[in-house]
Design a protein around this motif. Structure first.
Motif, PDB file in Angstrom:
ATOM      1  N   SER A 157      -2.025  -5.590  15.303  1.00  0.00           N
ATOM      2  CA  SER A 157      -1.851  -5.993  16.704  1.00  0.00           C
ATOM      3  C   SER A 157      -1.005  -7.261  16.746  1.00  0.00           C
ATOM      4  CB  SER A 157      -3.215  -6.228  17.350  1.00  0.00           C
ATOM      5  OG  SER A 157      -3.964  -7.185  16.630  1.00  0.00           O
ATOM      6  N   SER A 182       1.024  -2.719  17.842  1.00  0.00           N
ATOM      7  CA  SER A 182       0.941  -2.830  19.294  1.00  0.00           C
ATOM      8  C   SER A 182       1.599  -4.127  19.721  1.00  0.00           C
ATOM      9  CB  SER A 182      -0.517  -2.801  19.767  1.00  0.00           C
ATOM     10  OG  SER A 182      -1.141  -4.026  19.491  1.00  0.00           O
ATOM     11  N   VAL A 189       8.225  -2.893  21.670  1.00  0.00           N
ATOM     12  CA  VAL A 189       7.848  -1.614  21.055  1.00  0.00           C
ATOM     13  C   VAL A 189       9.078  -0.933  20.464  1.00  0.00           C
ATOM     14  CG1 VAL A 189       7.032   0.717  21.595  1.00  0.00           C
ATOM     15  CG2 VAL A 189       5.744  -1.290  22.394  1.00  0.00           C
ATOM     16  N   ASN A 203       2.769  -0.033  23.727  1.00  0.00           N
ATOM     17  CA  ASN A 203       2.598  -1.194  24.597  1.00  0.00           C
ATOM     18  C   ASN A 203       1.151  -1.185  25.095  1.00  0.00           C
ATOM     19  OD1 ASN A 203       2.528  -3.064  26.663  1.00  0.00           O
ATOM     20  ND2 ASN A 203       4.422  -2.356  27.650  1.00  0.00           N
ATOM     21  N   TYR A 204       0.387  -2.182  24.681  1.00  0.00           N
ATOM     22  CA  TYR A 204      -1.047  -2.167  25.010  1.00  0.00           C
ATOM     23  C   TYR A 204      -1.287  -2.273  26.513  1.00  0.00           C
ATOM     24  CZ  TYR A 204      -0.785  -7.277  25.422  1.00  0.00           C
ATOM     25  OH  TYR A 204      -0.436  -8.545  25.803  1.00  0.00           O
ATOM     26  N   VAL A 209      -6.223   0.805  24.649  1.00  0.00           N
ATOM     27  CA  VAL A 209      -5.757   0.664  23.271  1.00  0.00           C
ATOM     28  C   VAL A 209      -6.300   1.798  22.407  1.00  0.00           C
ATOM     29  CG1 VAL A 209      -5.787  -0.827  21.228  1.00  0.00           C
ATOM     30  CG2 VAL A 209      -5.532  -1.836  23.508  1.00  0.00           C
ATOM     31  N   GLN A 212      -4.276   4.988  22.905  1.00  0.00           N
ATOM     32  CA  GLN A 212      -2.920   4.906  22.358  1.00  0.00           C
ATOM     33  C   GLN A 212      -2.942   4.865  20.835  1.00  0.00           C
ATOM     34  OE1 GLN A 212       0.237   3.000  24.767  1.00  0.00           O
ATOM     35  NE2 GLN A 212      -1.402   1.672  25.536  1.00  0.00           N
ATOM     36  N   LEU A 213      -3.948   4.195  20.295  1.00  0.00           N
ATOM     37  CA  LEU A 213      -4.063   4.138  18.834  1.00  0.00           C
ATOM     38  C   LEU A 213      -4.391   5.515  18.270  1.00  0.00           C
ATOM     39  CD1 LEU A 213      -4.186   2.610  16.154  1.00  0.00           C
ATOM     40  CD2 LEU A 213      -6.523   1.906  16.734  1.00  0.00           C
ATOM     41  N   HIS A 232      -8.509  -4.724  21.317  1.00  0.00           N
ATOM     42  CA  HIS A 232      -7.810  -4.243  20.126  1.00  0.00           C
ATOM     43  C   HIS A 232      -8.766  -4.080  18.947  1.00  0.00           C
ATOM     44  CE1 HIS A 232      -3.921  -5.116  22.084  1.00  0.00           C
ATOM     45  NE2 HIS A 232      -3.403  -4.348  21.156  1.00  0.00           N
TER      46      HIS A 232
END
Lengths: 340, 340
Positions: A157, A182, A189, A203-204, A209, A212-213, A232
């Motif tokens: 992160s 991130s 990004v 993009n957090y 998060v 997206q992770l 995160h």
């Protein structure tokens, strides 16, 4: 005493008030102060570059920590590189380039034992970043604390920051199978994937998060390098596999919080997964310095490691640069360049 | 096939419903089922003692974890010791005492490879506790994961429980300078200090854990053994000194939570203090078994280690015993003794 020309007075930044939550410009004061000639064992340095770092936010609070708090009405400090203009210490001569800890000021009178001569054939700002504290933080955190192994799937992160951008690149150079980062803007990004060689980035601010992770690392991760904390860290705990490791290096998401953070709320998952979470400070890893300089310096010379800096010009802009850093205005290491 | 008398049917406990939050008696069903004769490679065991353990709560949820969930309408399982009544496997004969994993039933038909013969000169229930999984958990967690050193100041939560009471005693036997425990009643607290040799103990229901811990360990702690999670873990993170270690072994405080826990809210302190938090499962530490049996067995024989058990009589009381365990009704290991 060998010397070059030095002014009678110069500017320094003082802590004017302790912030509640986010700091504001009036928490800092630009002050004209006498330049003190070096006494025996000291050198006088004209600073060329100053470091602004997220950890400095903690020092603005009146809290005992691993570094003492800044004192109200006194100059702040931090990493700096510059040139010796007067020396009353053996082994230092005017013109020498040195790295030391009395930043936030134009001229610094430094005990020689607290200054390190550096090779001026390398851009001096590198000693505050890629070849300095932030570089060693990334290197030691990833290798010594995180125990990076070839084939690891890694998430970092704050990946466009000074430490994060090094972590991702070093992980790839050391054989990580997947590196996900991130960051807080589409531009960052793009840069992570397009220029720094990350396998994926998000993009957090675009969504949760954890979601997206999971998209970027559908098989989960083995190692998380945390510069951010909060959501995160919670997402990473969820994504880590059995015997996963988390390096706790920073928690910039909550440095300006006035209430206790709620996350991570899933820490009990560390039991079943046998996770290891470990906090780190670069100061514990000085023994790695020679290996770090040799390996990272080599990658830099070979052009295998990108070293992007965000350079802010003008000593008078130091406080604003620091405020911008806390909001993520930088890519890579942020430094302030003094007129020379 | 060698055999003793066995009934045609016997009782077993099934999972009748998945609990939301705290389990209730109707989540369990007492069922009469056929006793299956052993096929080649199997043994039939009349169980003498059954183990009830906090981790079983997690298995009542339909969640993939390090152990598979209990199945609805099927017998539950868990640690058990008993006597072989019929054997179709080499090396096992009627009358042998064995430790195996098919608890929650009166009679179990077990693959011989999943049963271990034990020495019946030791009370059989010890193999479920002090000389079994809970004992090894305490021993391995403290020594291998926590890296206990002589002179360490140690805090253990759930200190009157099966694991916690061993952790505190082993820490003292291994030279800890201070051992503090927390428990949930005045009686348990008295016992920790008066009988188990803890240096200090407190009832977590009497006030904030952080305050009570600070009183009991005014210079802080080096090692925290966590059976509880939540507020206890938060208090421990606050009390741990630089390079402190936390063994994450259990989180009974939140096993019945239906919402995500808010604590610990101070995990970012792990950075400055360079804390290491590490989750553990006893299954990773089997290699320590011989050393564990030798050392802990020795302490037991010498009378240097107290082994208190909470024994509940009657197979029909197994579900209630488990519910009572989750509310802290036990001191030391809780086992169910079957009429024999």
């Amino acid at each position: 005493m060998a010397e070059q020309e030095a002014p009678v007075t110069a500017r320094e930044w003082h802590l004017a008030a302790r912030p509640q939550g986010w700091p504001v410009p009036t928490d800092f004061a630009l002050v004209e102060a006498p330049v003190r000639a070096p006494e025996p064992g000291e050198i006088l340095v004209r600073n060329a570059y100053l470091s602004v770092d997220p950890y400095m936010r903690g020092r603005m609070n009146d809290v005992k920590s691993y570094v003492p708090p800044f004192q109200l009405g006194r100059p702040m400090d931090g990493g700096a590189v510059g040139y010796v203009v007067a020396s009353a210490a053996e082994g230092f001569a005017p013109g020498d380039a040195v790295l030391h800890g009395l930043g936030w000021r134009e001229y610094a009178t430094v005990a020689a034992g607290r200054a390190v001569k550096v090779d001026p054939s390398v851009p001096l700002s590198a000693y505050l970043g890629v070849l300095g504290m932030t570089g060693l933080t990334a290197y030691a955190g990833l290798l010594e604390v995180g125990g990076l192994k070839e084939g690891d799937k890694v998430f970092v992160s704050g990946a466009a920051g000074a430490v994060g951008s090094m972590v991702g690149q070093i992980a790839k150079l050391k054989g990580a199978a997947l590196v996900v980062g991130s960051a807080g803007s589409a531009e960052k990004v793009d840069k992570l994937v397009g220029e720094y060689g990350f396998d994926a980035a998000f993009n957090y601010k675009d969504g949760p998060v954890a979601e997206q992770l999971a998209e970027a690392a559908p098989e989960g991760i083995d190692l998380y390098f945390d510069n951010v904390g909060g959501e995160h860290l919670e997402a990473a705990i969820g994504a880590l596999g059995v015997h996963g490791r988390a390096v706790l290096c920073g928690a910039i998401a909550q440095y300006n919080d006035t209430s206790a953070p709620a996350a991570p709320r899933n820490l009990a998952m560390a039991i079943g997964k046998r996770l290891r979470l470990e906090g780190m400070l670069v100061g514990d890893h000085g023994a790695l310095q020679p290996q770090f300089v040799a390996e990272v310096g080599g990658w830099l010379r070979e052009g295998r490691l990108r070293n992007e800096e965000t350079v802010v010009d003008g000593f008078e802009n130091t406080a604003q640069a620091f405020l911008d850093l806390l909001r993520g205005a930088n890519t890579g290491k942020m430094v302030v360049r003094l007129a020379g």
